[in-house]
Design an enzyme around this catalytic site. Sequence first.
Site, PDB file in Angstrom:
ATOM      1  N   GLU A 104      -1.915  69.723  -5.383  1.00 56.79           N
ATOM      2  CA  GLU A 104      -1.988  68.767  -4.275  1.00 56.79           C
ATOM      3  C   GLU A 104      -1.964  69.494  -2.937  1.00 56.79           C
ATOM      4  O   GLU A 104      -1.545  70.652  -2.838  1.00 56.79           O
ATOM      5  CB  GLU A 104      -0.847  67.757  -4.353  1.00 56.79           C
ATOM      6  N   ARG A 160      10.888  66.820 -12.696  1.00 56.61           N
ATOM      7  CA  ARG A 160      11.835  66.728 -11.587  1.00 56.61           C
ATOM      8  C   ARG A 160      13.022  67.655 -11.801  1.00 56.61           C
ATOM      9  O   ARG A 160      13.475  67.869 -12.918  1.00 56.61           O
ATOM     10  CB  ARG A 160      12.305  65.277 -11.424  1.00 56.61           C
TER      11      ARG A 160
END
Length: 385
Positions: free
Chosen positions: A133, A274
């Site tokens: 990203e 995460r």
Amino acid sequence: MDRLTNTIRPYAWGSTTAIPQLLGVEPTGEPQAEMWMGAHPGAPSRIDRGAGEKALSDVIAADPEGELGAAAVARFGPRLPFLLKLLAAGAPLSLQVHPDLAQAKAGFEDEERRGVPIDAGHRNYKDPNHKPEMLCALTPFDGLCGFRPPLQSADLLEGLGVGSLKPYADLLRAHPEDAALREVLTAVLTADREQMAQTVTEAAAAAERLGGPYAPYAHLVHDYPGDPGVIAAMLLNHFRLQPGEAVFLGAGVPHAYIGGLGVEVLANSDNVLRAGLTPKHVDVPELLKIVAFASGDPHVLRPEGDGEEVYEAPIDEFRLSRFLLAPGAASRVLPEDAPQILLCTAGSPRVGELSLTPGESVFVPAGEKTELSGTGTVFRATVVV
């Protein structure tokens, strides 16, 4: 070309004002975290070609080569391979990493084979794709990205004067970089939760008192009290982007966005591992397989080129560029070889016959001639074919 109707996602970390302010509308009082532009199945944009609104994903599925072009379909399959977003962080996002393509495929196949429901809270891999990203700032934008050198992190932790952090500082000094970072991240994320919560409270109080380089980390505890991710975040570099600057985040690089408004483009995937700053599932063993345990400064990108300013990135699923359209300037003809989404972030530019205001966007199928004119700022997201 098609004007897009887009969905705004109300994630809890979203700013209540940034996206409404850009759009020129009144805030609702609720968080507005992301506006999605593209064909992601979770919230596809909608278009209307005269027969009522349809999801862009359905339009593409009905004629992939007609919408995306033969070259893009051959390279990436019959779907738009990127997602464009406005991202407005009013509170820190989770500390996270993304897998590379091989890791994503293997992880997805393993969870499919084990029958883990695709919507299960403990599912790690939603699809077999990677998720590189890029975030380009529209306002000053703060975040964390990549490990700081272990000795620097040891100095930072010791400087807080919290006794329970000394073993982590000692580990950071005692081993080579890869081993030091791996051991400390593992120790932080697997520590006794009650003891870690006390450490986080003491560390945050010290960080708030000391300020300076500690200030970004003190801010985290207000949103995630007791979260071990607060200590893990102290192993990472803090960065601040100025408007127009960008950062690229590749596979395995730990990162978290802290605050600001930006344009984000990413490969069309939901795969996130995460490490903290979240109430969601943290799978420590799987996370440790994905993290790249190497230090490195955040590589701040500035656009290059005359006319179309390109943010260079080592990825083909997306290509992000920017046009700053000055009053009286000649119109610009865009390449036709690939699908593209154009997003206005300032001014009143025109895309062909369509006029745009800030926050409005259009989808342009491959093979369609497009001209930009007027004044303002337009971001262009496309693919490399």
